[in-house]
Design an enzyme around this catalytic site. Structure first.
Site, short mmCIF file in Angstrom:
data_model
loop_
_atom_site.label_atom_id
_atom_site.label_comp_id
_atom_site.label_asym_id
_atom_site.label_seq_id
_atom_site.Cartn_x
_atom_site.Cartn_y
_atom_site.Cartn_z
N GLN A 1 0.82 -1.21 0.00
CA GLN A 1 0.00 0.00 0.00
C GLN A 1 0.86 1.27 0.00
OE1 GLN A 1 -3.31 0.38 -0.05
NE2 GLN A 1 -3.65 2.44 0.71
N GLN B 1 6.06 11.21 2.77
CA GLN B 1 7.17 12.02 2.24
C GLN B 1 8.36 11.98 3.19
OE1 GLN B 1 7.05 13.27 -0.67
NE2 GLN B 1 4.88 13.36 -1.19
N HIS C 1 -2.63 5.48 -12.61
CA HIS C 1 -3.01 4.11 -12.28
C HIS C 1 -4.50 3.87 -12.50
CE1 HIS C 1 -4.23 5.81 -8.32
NE2 HIS C 1 -5.08 4.81 -8.31
#
Length: 459
Positions: free
Chosen positions: A38, A262, A122
């Protein structure tokens, strides 16, 4: 008819799904999601981030059904029928079918390996994969309750891609699937304000596995959700008192980006994996339809080949003895040996600050330091709509007039809510990993910081 099945989920508890959803889950194309992390490279930093797209997709399907069923029960005049509920659930189940190895990182790889595909997302592959499932696993279905009509298939594809009236250009037509129930397009992928069940699930699931506190309550949103007419269009709205709960949603999103998505180490690791994939691209061969062979980046053009492409390609490169994969293998070994570039620091970004940083690094040729050994990364954080407040796109009703919704009045807005919704950081990495060179690089950066103005002063 096949019976429904029950799943035990750590986030939502007992989840029961319609037999048609179970039939989709049992296909190789959906089972593939078991082997796609994920959070991609975040797993290299957070040991708990081992969850995959498989369980997330089931969670989204469950929440999609919960929200639509709640609207149907609360407002029977919306004429939501069983087939509407089923289609929305299928869209939630299939919305991430198109993710490649390491999830979002694979999109970056495609854009680098095939510049002509720089607009590839995607969601495009999710629709193609859904089409493949329909053609190879669903078309032969004879049970009317289990059979999707052509208009249903169109509706599901439109929901996976996402639609918003604000994206319409002059002359554009309404979606074909459910033009009389446009509010249903806000359930799975809400392009209007980003408040959708996809976000509800991945934020709750990611926070759970990362060990980060989640203060957003999606149950309350579902409890108070209503469809109201706003400027001539029906859209999903919520109670005025729920505004604080929604701010928790977007604050959690920011927190997860700041702490995990991040993270300086996971970012540079994903950068290395991307670089390795680019080097290995033409040397990886995947058999697709008709026996045709496809490279790593070409697999998105053939769903039979793409079905075989999961995170395992990382180990395939790392464990390969092929000479042509040596360069890519050596890049991945940096990750295994924890020899990835070091983050020297980050600062809030302003134009003046960025110019100074780039100028200093470009002229760095002393104490054995070279400009090419530094890497500069620009990191962006926001609430999901760049510098805009997504709450401004939400409409609220009050308990006295639940059929009327509007923007939240100024006198109901808290002074404690943020007034800015985006920021940028400049982050510098040093590619050499021996301690002597790293110490010199750190010292160089500290000297630069002392000479530069505080970024706040340049705004």
């Amino acid at each position: 008819m096949t019976t429904s099945k029950v799943f035990n989920d750590p986030i939502h508890g007992t989840v029961e799904l319609h037999p048609l959803l179970v039939k989709i889950i049992d296909t190789p194309q959906f089972q593939r999601l078991r082997y796609i992390k994920q959070l991609g490279g975040v797993y290299f930093v957070y040991p708990g981030a081992s969850h995959n797209r498989f369980e997330h997709s089931i969670g989204v399907a469950h929440l999609a059904g919960e929200l639509v069923t709640a609207l149907r029960t609360r407002q029977p005049e919306l004429n939501i029928d069983d087939r509407d509920v089923l289609c929305v659930q299928i869209a939630g189940l299939c919305h991430d079918l198109g993710h490649g190895p390491f999830s979002h990182m694979f999109g970056t790889f495609i854009h680098k390996a095939r510049p002509e595909k720089n607009d590839w997302e995607h969601e495009d592959a999710s629709i193609e994969m859904f089409n493949y499932i329909v053609e190879h696993h669903l078309l032969e279905e004879e049970d009317e309750e289990m059979k999707l009509r052509p208009i249903d298939l169109t509706f599901i594809r439109e929901m996976i891609k996402g639609w918003s009236p604000e994206d319409r250009l002059p002359g554009d037509t309404l979606p074909e699937g459910r033009p009389d129930k446009l509010f249903l397009y806000e359930v799975v992928a809400n392009k209007r304000n980003g408040i959708d069940v996809d976000k509800f699930d991945y934020l709750a699931r990611d926070a759970h596995h990362l060990g980060i506190i989640n203060n957003f309550d999606h149950h309350r949103f579902i409890k108070f959700a209503r469809v109201c007419e706003v400027d001539g269009q029906k859209q999903i709205c919520t109670r005025d008192k729920e505004v604080n709960n929604l701010y928790e949603l977007f604050h959690l999103r920011y927190t997860l980006h700041r702490k995990a998505y991040q993270h300086s180490v996971s970012n540079i690791i994903e950068s290395l994996i991307t670089e390795a994939f680019v080097k290995a691209d033409e040397h990886i061969q995947i058999q697709g339809s008709g026996g045709k062979m496809f490279t790593l980046s070409e697999a998105i053009d053939d769903m039979e080949a793409y079905t075989k492409l999961t995170d395992h390609v990382y180990e395939e490169i790392l464990d390969s003895s092929k000479p042509e994969l040596t360069e890519a293998k050596n890049i991945l070994k940096k990750i295994v040996d924890r020899k990835q570039p070091r983050c020297l620091g980050e600062r809030k970004l302003t134009e003046e600050f960025q110019r100074r940083w780039v100028k200093e690094l470009a002229g760095c040729q002393k104490d054995g330091l070279k400009a090419e050994d530094f890497e500069v990364d620009i990191i962006k954080f926001n609430y999901g709509m760049k510098n805009k407040n997504p709450i401004d796109k939400m409409r609220f009703y009050n308990k006295r007039t639940p059929e009327v919704a509007d923007k939240l009045p100024d006198d109901q807005k808290s002074d404690f809510h943020p007034t800015r919704f985006s920021e940028q950081l400049i982050r510098v990495y040093y590619k050499k990993t021996d301690e002597a060179s790293v110490k010199k690089a750190y010292k160089f950066m500290e000297n630069c910081k002392k000479q530069w103005p505080n970024p706040q002063e340049t705004e």
